[in-house]
Design a protein around this motif. Structure first.
Motif, PDB file in Angstrom:
ATOM      1  N   ALA A   1       0.375  -1.495   0.026  1.00 13.75           N
ATOM      2  CA  ALA A   1       0.281  -0.032   0.241  1.00 13.75           C
ATOM      3  C   ALA A   1       1.171   1.613  -0.141  1.00 13.75           C
ATOM      4  O   ALA A   1       1.432   1.645   0.841  1.00 13.75           O
ATOM      5  CB  ALA A   1      -1.342   0.085   0.914  1.00 13.75           C
ATOM      6  N   VAL A   2       1.183   2.152  -0.985  1.00 20.76           N
ATOM      7  CA  VAL A   2       1.630   3.181  -1.693  1.00 20.76           C
ATOM      8  C   VAL A   2       0.562   5.069  -1.890  1.00 20.76           C
ATOM      9  O   VAL A   2       0.894   3.997  -2.702  1.00 20.76           O
ATOM     10  CB  VAL A   2       3.090   2.815  -1.980  1.00 20.76           C
ATOM     11  CG1 VAL A   2       3.863   2.371  -1.418  1.00 20.76           C
ATOM     12  CG2 VAL A   2       2.955   2.148  -3.398  1.00 20.76           C
ATOM     13  N   THR A   3       1.293   5.534  -1.136  1.00 20.34           N
ATOM     14  CA  THR A   3       0.240   6.255  -2.207  1.00 20.34           C
ATOM     15  C   THR A   3       1.321   7.099  -3.380  1.00 20.34           C
ATOM     16  O   THR A   3       2.570   7.369  -2.085  1.00 20.34           O
ATOM     17  CB  THR A   3       0.038   7.520  -0.670  1.00 20.34           C
ATOM     18  OG1 THR A   3      -1.066   6.425   0.161  1.00 20.34           O
ATOM     19  CG2 THR A   3      -0.834   8.822  -1.212  1.00 20.34           C
ATOM     20  N   PRO A   4       1.098   7.801  -3.878  1.00 21.08           N
ATOM     21  CA  PRO A   4       1.910   8.520  -5.159  1.00 21.08           C
ATOM     22  C   PRO A   4       2.020   9.864  -4.287  1.00 21.08           C
ATOM     23  O   PRO A   4       1.623  10.070  -3.849  1.00 21.08           O
ATOM     24  CB  PRO A   4       1.022   8.122  -6.229  1.00 21.08           C
ATOM     25  CG  PRO A   4       0.359   7.207  -6.106  1.00 21.08           C
ATOM     26  CD  PRO A   4      -0.029   7.477  -4.504  1.00 21.08           C
ATOM     27  N   ALA A   5       3.457  10.107  -4.150  1.00 19.13           N
ATOM     28  CA  ALA A   5       3.790  11.415  -3.994  1.00 19.13           C
ATOM     29  C   ALA A   5       3.638  12.504  -5.043  1.00 19.13           C
ATOM     30  O   ALA A   5       4.657  12.022  -5.943  1.00 19.13           O
ATOM     31  CB  ALA A   5       5.418  11.273  -3.031  1.00 19.13           C
ATOM     32  N   PRO A   6       3.678  13.966  -4.589  1.00 15.27           N
ATOM     33  CA  PRO A   6       4.002  15.293  -5.643  1.00 15.27           C
ATOM     34  C   PRO A   6       5.635  14.904  -5.504  1.00 15.27           C
ATOM     35  O   PRO A   6       5.930  14.889  -5.307  1.00 15.27           O
ATOM     36  CB  PRO A   6       3.898  16.079  -4.881  1.00 15.27           C
ATOM     37  CG  PRO A   6       2.994  15.863  -3.461  1.00 15.27           C
ATOM     38  CD  PRO A   6       3.031  14.097  -3.074  1.00 15.27           C
ATOM     39  N   ALA A   7       5.368  15.419  -7.079  1.00 16.02           N
ATOM     40  CA  ALA A   7       6.882  15.274  -7.782  1.00 16.02           C
ATOM     41  C   ALA A   7       7.661  16.790  -7.118  1.00 16.02           C
ATOM     42  O   ALA A   7       6.911  17.420  -6.010  1.00 16.02           O
ATOM     43  CB  ALA A   7       7.273  15.662  -8.648  1.00 16.02           C
TER      44      ALA A   7
ATOM     45  N   GLU B   1       6.481 -10.141  -4.303  1.00 16.86           N
ATOM     46  CA  GLU B   1       5.477  -9.625  -2.970  1.00 16.86           C
ATOM     47  C   GLU B   1       4.127  -9.559  -2.282  1.00 16.86           C
ATOM     48  O   GLU B   1       3.753 -10.217  -1.816  1.00 16.86           O
ATOM     49  CB  GLU B   1       6.679  -9.435  -1.781  1.00 16.86           C
ATOM     50  CG  GLU B   1       6.292  -9.955  -0.819  1.00 16.86           C
ATOM     51  CD  GLU B   1       6.270 -11.761   0.202  1.00 16.86           C
ATOM     52  OE1 GLU B   1       5.662 -11.297   1.411  1.00 16.86           O
ATOM     53  OE2 GLU B   1       7.116 -11.977  -0.598  1.00 16.86           O
ATOM     54  N   ALA B   2       4.051  -8.110  -2.947  1.00 16.88           N
ATOM     55  CA  ALA B   2       2.780  -7.723  -3.076  1.00 16.88           C
ATOM     56  C   ALA B   2       1.388  -8.798  -3.695  1.00 16.88           C
ATOM     57  O   ALA B   2       0.587  -9.574  -3.063  1.00 16.88           O
ATOM     58  CB  ALA B   2       3.036  -6.857  -3.629  1.00 16.88           C
ATOM     59  N   GLN B   3       1.754  -9.305  -4.724  1.00 15.47           N
ATOM     60  CA  GLN B   3       0.978 -10.274  -5.480  1.00 15.47           C
ATOM     61  C   GLN B   3       1.126 -11.552  -4.633  1.00 15.47           C
ATOM     62  O   GLN B   3      -0.353 -11.955  -4.557  1.00 15.47           O
ATOM     63  CB  GLN B   3       1.629 -10.763  -6.815  1.00 15.47           C
ATOM     64  CG  GLN B   3       0.927 -11.100  -7.535  1.00 15.47           C
ATOM     65  CD  GLN B   3      -0.652 -11.163  -7.416  1.00 15.47           C
ATOM     66  OE1 GLN B   3      -1.172 -10.465  -7.492  1.00 15.47           O
ATOM     67  NE2 GLN B   3      -1.434 -12.602  -8.061  1.00 15.47           N
ATOM     68  N   ARG B   4       1.913 -11.876  -4.190  1.00 14.32           N
ATOM     69  CA  ARG B   4       2.071 -13.935  -3.690  1.00 14.32           C
ATOM     70  C   ARG B   4       1.519 -13.032  -2.616  1.00 14.32           C
ATOM     71  O   ARG B   4       0.400 -13.933  -2.025  1.00 14.32           O
ATOM     72  CB  ARG B   4       3.800 -13.543  -3.496  1.00 14.32           C
ATOM     73  CG  ARG B   4       3.633 -14.742  -2.335  1.00 14.32           C
ATOM     74  CD  ARG B   4       4.760 -15.306  -1.822  1.00 14.32           C
ATOM     75  NE  ARG B   4       4.648 -14.153  -0.790  1.00 14.32           N
ATOM     76  CZ  ARG B   4       4.541 -14.872   0.454  1.00 14.32           C
ATOM     77  NH1 ARG B   4       3.193 -15.764   0.892  1.00 14.32           N
ATOM     78  NH2 ARG B   4       4.267 -13.841   1.611  1.00 14.32           N
ATOM     79  N   GLN B   5       1.371 -12.552  -1.905  1.00 18.13           N
ATOM     80  CA  GLN B   5       0.586 -11.449  -0.160  1.00 18.13           C
ATOM     81  C   GLN B   5      -0.587 -12.110  -0.826  1.00 18.13           C
ATOM     82  O   GLN B   5      -1.667 -12.187  -0.022  1.00 18.13           O
ATOM     83  CB  GLN B   5       1.170 -10.847   0.266  1.00 18.13           C
ATOM     84  CG  GLN B   5       2.494 -10.577   1.250  1.00 18.13           C
ATOM     85  CD  GLN B   5       2.743  -9.801   1.671  1.00 18.13           C
ATOM     86  OE1 GLN B   5       2.349  -8.993   2.328  1.00 18.13           O
ATOM     87  NE2 GLN B   5       4.283  -9.463   2.647  1.00 18.13           N
TER      88      GLN B   5
ATOM     89  N   GLU C   1       0.492  -4.947 -12.844  1.00 18.56           N
ATOM     90  CA  GLU C   1       2.180  -5.546 -12.064  1.00 18.56           C
ATOM     91  C   GLU C   1       2.796  -5.581 -11.564  1.00 18.56           C
ATOM     92  O   GLU C   1       3.425  -5.136 -11.424  1.00 18.56           O
ATOM     93  CB  GLU C   1       1.631  -3.365 -11.110  1.00 18.56           C
ATOM     94  CG  GLU C   1       0.389  -2.080 -11.688  1.00 18.56           C
ATOM     95  CD  GLU C   1      -0.044  -1.836 -10.727  1.00 18.56           C
ATOM     96  OE1 GLU C   1       0.486  -0.669 -10.890  1.00 18.56           O
ATOM     97  OE2 GLU C   1      -0.650  -1.930  -9.815  1.00 18.56           O
ATOM     98  N   ALA C   2       2.442  -6.478 -10.975  1.00 15.89           N
ATOM     99  CA  ALA C   2       3.111  -7.811 -10.570  1.00 15.89           C
ATOM    100  C   ALA C   2       4.097  -8.696 -11.572  1.00 15.89           C
ATOM    101  O   ALA C   2       3.470  -9.560 -11.982  1.00 15.89           O
ATOM    102  CB  ALA C   2       3.156  -8.747  -9.505  1.00 15.89           C
TER     103      ALA C   2
END
Length: 434
Positions: free
Chosen positions: A2-8, A38-42, A431-432
């Motif tokens: 779970a990540v939130t894209p950061a502003p440039a 790993e995210a996809q495995r989980q 995406e994985a």
């Protein structure tokens, strides 16, 4: 994850520290693929390892924060390095929350792991060569409970107690006889695979009778304790060793709880005796987890974890597995797979091929060498975090047993987990790319 894209980075020169997977993809696509894989495995399998869980996005944010940059040897207000005024706040918050959550006079939140916490407890209370009474490894003891491959087995003289081979329950009468015979300096109460609540009062009484310290290794049940679904060892034990990454849903790490009379000894045993600088990003993430664990929502969660474990144990028994102790009081279940014609090693392999991830463990069996056979251990903390309930536990039991019988159930496992993503806003299957 779970990540939130950061502003440039903008014209102000400010650099956002919110984790940005796109940045990692540009800088190091090889490692980015590992994270996505790993995210996809989980996401696509059933995560039934009793010692694992999914942290909250808030915990992940703390782990990826600028606190990772700060060297902070020592304790708040008494650091070796300068510039610790801000990170001191994080540690004070974590300590205060741990004390309040568990009713402990003192807390140390710096141990890097559960094993580090146990090492510090031994260092504070024991000297090399002292006798320690702990659950034997064949009956569910941890490596730090006397394994010859571990520091504990090399530095101390461990005597193992066990469970009744028929009931699977701790034999407190035998425990008392062993304590009277060996007069240990400390007694360790804790296991990696005991599905029932320990009788802390009985342990305390036995320890007092022989003049021993009582160390509670509560790495597994501490999350249940936090939510009121398990008895609290703090009023009984001299020291409680615990982890934050199991049912508690925090970062990977450990912590210690004790009375005021042992506070200085515990702190010195952690730093400088067994560890260097604290990992302040992890300490902050522990503070977040303790705060989340103090909520009504978390209390409801841990009670659902136990309800799910009981439902899963009952469903597995109905499918033919031999459930140790006949059930569970906690988040974990241990089972003998022999009635289905396979041992634990084969069972784990067949489950893994189906996308069902679980562990091996010893299960009592009077006809086996050493009184134990190899079975399986599974837990419900992670799948409960995903939102699954008793209905899903019944389905999991059927899928697991079908896998043991070499049924082709991987697609069914993926279909079930697709409805309960651990991080709904996380990376997708496409995406994985590993």
């Amino acid at each position: 994850m779970a990540v939130t894209p950061a502003p440039a980075r903008g014209g102000t020169g400010r650099l956002s520290w919110v984790p940005d997977l796109d940045v990692l993809r540009r800088v190091d696509p090889e490692v980015a693929d590992v994270l996505l894989g790993e995210a996809q495995r989980q996401r696509s399998g059933l995560q039934l390892i009793a010692a694992e869980n999914f942290t909250s996005p808030a915990v992940l944010t703390a782990l990826g924060s600028p606190l990772v940059n700060k060297y902070a040897e020592g304790y708040p207000g008494a650091r070796y390095h300068g510039g610790c005024e801000v990170v001191d706040l994080a540690e004070r918050i974590a300590v205060e929350r741990a004390q309040g959550l568990f009713g402990a006079p003192h807390a140390n939140v710096q141990p890097h792991s559960g094993s580090s916490a146990v090492l510090a407890a031994y260092a504070a209370l024991l000297r090399p060569g002292d006798t320690v009474l702990a659950m034997g490894l064949p009956h569910g003891g941890h490596l730090t409970h006397g394994s010859p491959a571990n520091f504990s087995g090399r530095w101390f003289d461990f005597v193992g107690y066990g469970v009744d081979p028929v009931t699977g329950l701790i034999d407190y009468d035998r425990l008392r006889r062993l304590a009277r015979k060996h007069r240990p300096k400390a007694i360790v109460c804790g296991s990696i695979s005991y599905p029932r609540h320990p009788d802390y009062a009985a342990f305390r009484d036995i320890a007092d009778e022989v003049g021993a310290y009582l160390i509670a290794d509560a790495a597994h049940p501490i999350g249940l304790v936090a939510g009121g679904a398990a008895p609290n060892p703090v009023p009984y034990a001299d020291v409680v060793c615990a982890t934050t990454h199991k049912v508690l849903r925090g970062p990977r790490g450990g912590f210690l709880l004790c009375g005021a009379e042992l506070a200085d000894r515990m702190d010195r045993a952690v730093f400088p005796f067994t560890q260097g600088g604290a990992q302040m990003h992890t300490v902050a993430a522990k503070a977040v987890a303790f705060g989340e664990a103090a909520t009504a929502g978390y209390a409801a969660y841990v009670h659902q974890v136990v309800a799910n474990a009981r439902a899963l144990a009952e469903a597995l028994a109905d499918e033919g597995l031999a459930i140790t102790t006949g059930g569970t009081d906690t988040h974990l279940i241990t089972a003998d797979t022999a009635p289905l014609g396979v041992d634990g090693h084969v069972a784990r392999g067949r489950c893994a091929a189906a996308g069902i991830v679980l562990d091996l463990c010893a299960v009592p069996g009077p006809e086996e060498p050493g009184g134990c056979a190899i079975g399986i251990r599974l837990g419900t903390a992670a799948v409960t975090t995903q939102g699954m309930g008793e209905t899903e536990m019944e389905r999991i039991a059927k899928l697991l047993v079908a896998a043991l019988r070499e049924g082709r159930v991987r697609e069914e496992v993926a279909e079930l987990t697709s409805g309960f993503p651990p991080y709904p806003d996380g990376p997708t299957v496409a995406e994985a790319t590993v």
